[in-house]
Design a protein around this motif. Structure first.
Motif, PDB file in Angstrom:
ATOM      1  N   SER A  68     -29.541  72.235  -6.939  1.00  0.00           N
ATOM      2  CA  SER A  68     -28.688  72.433  -5.756  1.00  0.00           C
ATOM      3  C   SER A  68     -29.143  73.618  -4.911  1.00  0.00           C
ATOM      4  CB  SER A  68     -27.237  72.667  -6.192  1.00  0.00           C
ATOM      5  OG  SER A  68     -27.131  73.874  -6.933  1.00  0.00           O
ATOM      6  N   GLY A  69     -30.121  74.402  -5.401  1.00  0.00           N
ATOM      7  CA  GLY A  69     -30.573  75.589  -4.690  1.00  0.00           C
ATOM      8  C   GLY A  69     -29.889  76.868  -5.138  1.00  0.00           C
ATOM      9  N   HIS A  70     -29.071  76.797  -6.171  1.00  0.00           N
ATOM     10  CA  HIS A  70     -28.383  77.970  -6.707  1.00  0.00           C
ATOM     11  C   HIS A  70     -29.220  78.640  -7.808  1.00  0.00           C
ATOM     12  CE1 HIS A  70     -24.943  75.914  -4.848  1.00  0.00           C
ATOM     13  NE2 HIS A  70     -24.291  77.061  -4.912  1.00  0.00           N
ATOM     14  N   ILE A  71     -29.036  79.953  -7.952  1.00  0.00           N
ATOM     15  CA  ILE A  71     -29.494  80.649  -9.145  1.00  0.00           C
ATOM     16  C   ILE A  71     -28.320  81.456  -9.691  1.00  0.00           C
ATOM     17  CG2 ILE A  71     -31.847  80.858  -8.258  1.00  0.00           C
ATOM     18  CD1 ILE A  71     -31.327  83.926  -8.090  1.00  0.00           C
ATOM     19  N   GLY A  72     -28.416  81.821 -10.971  1.00  0.00           N
ATOM     20  CA  GLY A  72     -27.330  82.593 -11.562  1.00  0.00           C
ATOM     21  C   GLY A  72     -27.770  83.324 -12.806  1.00  0.00           C
ATOM     22  N   PHE A  73     -26.870  84.172 -13.294  1.00  0.00           N
ATOM     23  CA  PHE A  73     -27.131  84.969 -14.493  1.00  0.00           C
ATOM     24  C   PHE A  73     -25.913  84.875 -15.406  1.00  0.00           C
ATOM     25  CE2 PHE A  73     -29.923  86.424 -11.256  1.00  0.00           C
ATOM     26  CZ  PHE A  73     -31.084  86.803 -11.907  1.00  0.00           C
ATOM     27  N   TYR A  74     -26.184  84.715 -16.687  1.00  0.00           N
ATOM     28  CA  TYR A  74     -25.128  84.478 -17.673  1.00  0.00           C
ATOM     29  C   TYR A  74     -25.323  85.441 -18.842  1.00  0.00           C
ATOM     30  CZ  TYR A  74     -22.053  81.826 -20.850  1.00  0.00           C
ATOM     31  OH  TYR A  74     -21.056  81.436 -21.703  1.00  0.00           O
ATOM     32  N   SER A  75     -24.231  86.092 -19.268  1.00  0.00           N
ATOM     33  CA  SER A  75     -24.275  87.007 -20.403  1.00  0.00           C
ATOM     34  C   SER A  75     -23.857  86.280 -21.684  1.00  0.00           C
ATOM     35  CB  SER A  75     -23.341  88.196 -20.162  1.00  0.00           C
ATOM     36  OG  SER A  75     -23.212  88.967 -21.351  1.00  0.00           O
ATOM     37  N   LEU A  76     -24.772  86.251 -22.662  1.00  0.00           N
ATOM     38  CA  LEU A  76     -24.434  85.614 -23.936  1.00  0.00           C
ATOM     39  C   LEU A  76     -23.399  86.425 -24.702  1.00  0.00           C
ATOM     40  CD1 LEU A  76     -27.992  84.523 -25.134  1.00  0.00           C
ATOM     41  CD2 LEU A  76     -26.164  83.042 -24.279  1.00  0.00           C
ATOM     42  N   THR A  77     -23.455  87.747 -24.597  1.00  0.00           N
ATOM     43  CA  THR A  77     -22.502  88.612 -25.296  1.00  0.00           C
ATOM     44  C   THR A  77     -21.089  88.426 -24.754  1.00  0.00           C
ATOM     45  OG1 THR A  77     -24.214  90.262 -25.708  1.00  0.00           O
ATOM     46  CG2 THR A  77     -21.932  90.977 -25.918  1.00  0.00           C
ATOM     47  N   ALA A  78     -20.971  88.418 -23.436  1.00  0.00           N
ATOM     48  CA  ALA A  78     -19.651  88.267 -22.813  1.00  0.00           C
ATOM     49  C   ALA A  78     -19.226  86.808 -22.696  1.00  0.00           C
ATOM     50  CB  ALA A  78     -19.663  88.902 -21.428  1.00  0.00           C
ATOM     51  N   ALA A  79     -20.180  85.887 -22.904  1.00  0.00           N
ATOM     52  CA  ALA A  79     -19.919  84.446 -22.804  1.00  0.00           C
ATOM     53  C   ALA A  79     -19.330  84.071 -21.445  1.00  0.00           C
ATOM     54  CB  ALA A  79     -18.999  83.980 -23.932  1.00  0.00           C
ATOM     55  N   ARG A  80     -19.957  84.610 -20.398  1.00  0.00           N
ATOM     56  CA  ARG A  80     -19.478  84.292 -19.046  1.00  0.00           C
ATOM     57  C   ARG A  80     -20.586  84.513 -18.020  1.00  0.00           C
ATOM     58  NH1 ARG A  80     -18.416  88.675 -15.859  1.00  0.00           N
ATOM     59  NH2 ARG A  80     -18.396  90.721 -16.906  1.00  0.00           N
ATOM     60  N   SER A  81     -20.395  83.916 -16.861  1.00  0.00           N
ATOM     61  CA  SER A  81     -21.321  84.126 -15.751  1.00  0.00           C
ATOM     62  C   SER A  81     -21.116  85.511 -15.165  1.00  0.00           C
ATOM     63  CB  SER A  81     -21.081  83.064 -14.673  1.00  0.00           C
ATOM     64  OG  SER A  81     -21.869  83.303 -13.534  1.00  0.00           O
ATOM     65  N   ILE A  82     -22.210  86.226 -14.864  1.00  0.00           N
ATOM     66  CA  ILE A  82     -22.089  87.572 -14.301  1.00  0.00           C
ATOM     67  C   ILE A  82     -22.583  87.646 -12.859  1.00  0.00           C
ATOM     68  CG2 ILE A  82     -22.095  88.841 -16.468  1.00  0.00           C
ATOM     69  CD1 ILE A  82     -25.065  89.184 -16.257  1.00  0.00           C
ATOM     70  N   ALA A  83     -23.242  86.614 -12.373  1.00  0.00           N
ATOM     71  CA  ALA A  83     -23.650  86.552 -10.962  1.00  0.00           C
ATOM     72  C   ALA A  83     -24.206  85.167 -10.664  1.00  0.00           C
ATOM     73  CB  ALA A  83     -24.704  87.608 -10.642  1.00  0.00           C
ATOM     74  N   LYS A  84     -23.962  84.712  -9.435  1.00  0.00           N
ATOM     75  CA  LYS A  84     -24.561  83.456  -8.988  1.00  0.00           C
ATOM     76  C   LYS A  84     -24.455  83.363  -7.479  1.00  0.00           C
ATOM     77  CE  LYS A  84     -20.323  81.070 -10.404  1.00  0.00           C
ATOM     78  NZ  LYS A  84     -19.780  80.048 -11.333  1.00  0.00           N
ATOM     79  N   GLY A  85     -25.369  82.568  -6.906  1.00  0.00           N
ATOM     80  CA  GLY A  85     -25.369  82.420  -5.456  1.00  0.00           C
ATOM     81  C   GLY A  85     -26.387  81.389  -5.029  1.00  0.00           C
TER      82      GLY A  85
END
Length: 245
Positions: A68-85
């Motif tokens: 879709s043209g998106h990139i993102g970052f995910y924290s395995l420790t926090a089990a959540r997305s930390i940035a995307k756009g």
């Protein structure tokens, strides 16, 4: 896919058959140890086209790109997305990035031949685009930043490997060898200047470009460098001299 070893564990990160999902594997197991959803609510990023770990010292942060043209970052420790756009209106085929004080800096290559410089702020959860370069309508299989962050390379569907200045995004060299699409590219030690590429034509090529100079030790106190806004701030050593040669 991407692999990393830490504390005796060898982990493998892959895209899932399901849209906007990833799988984390322990290579000693035949089943995924963690299933990762990249979306919340009604978001749909399509199939995942890139996965990697951020940095060399940790397995905590995952970087991903999608059709879709998106990139993102995910924290395995926090089990959540930390940035995307959103970076592009085209599938993101490859992302190469380095940790920064606020998150990450890097480059992404798209299916229509566009390269995007971006920065990420984990505290704000934002991805910001800073500069774009388009050199044709053929896609990019892989983007790779050299270890010293001074230059980066792209592997193209147009059978070419290209070298760019990380600060200005100026194209420095076009490396011609392959007769079909180039699928992967990587650097050797920065001081030696080696670049290796692999292609659909079943060949591997090794080039030598812009070996970095060893800095002489001085007693002068240097001012700290400021971080770049997207495109990385350091200039390649000896770039201007080699272009004139």
């Amino acid at each position: 896919c991407a692999s990393k070893e830490q504390s005796g564990k060898r982990m493998l990160l892959t895209a899932s058959d399901s849209r906007s999902k990833l799988l984390l594997w322990d290579l000693k197991s035949s089943k995924p140890i963690q299933k990762i959803s990249l979306t919340t609510g009604r978001e749909d990023f399509g199939l995942t086209t890139h996965v990697s770990f951020l940095g060399n010292d940790s397995m905590d942060t995952i970087c991903w790109g999608s059709e879709s043209g998106h990139i993102g970052f995910y924290s395995l420790t926090a089990a959540r997305s930390i940035a995307k756009g959103t970076l592009e209106k085209q599938p993101v085929m490859s992302v190469s990035c380095l940790p920064s004080k606020t998150g990450a800096l890097g480059f992404a290559g798209g299916a229509l031949g566009e390269i995007t410089a971006f920065s990420v702020d984990f505290n704000q959860g934002k991805v910001e685009t800073h500069q774009k370069v388009k050199y044709g309508d053929k896609g990019i299989s892989e983007v790779k930043i050299r270890h010293d962050s001074r230059i980066f390379a792209t592997a193209g569907w147009d059978h070419r490997v290209r070298i760019f200045n990380s600060k200005s995004m100026e194209q420095l060299a076009i490396l011609k060898y392959h007769s079909q699409s180039v699928f992967c590219v990587d650097f050797g030690p920065s001081s030696e200047g080696f670049v290796a590429s692999g292609s659909k034509d079943s060949t591997i090529a090794v080039f030598k470009v812009y070996p970095s100079k060893k800095k002489k030790k001085t007693n002068k106190t240097k001012k700290p460098q400021q971080e770049g806004q997207g495109a990385l701030e350091r200039n390649p050593d000896n770039v201007s001299e080699q272009k004139k040669a």
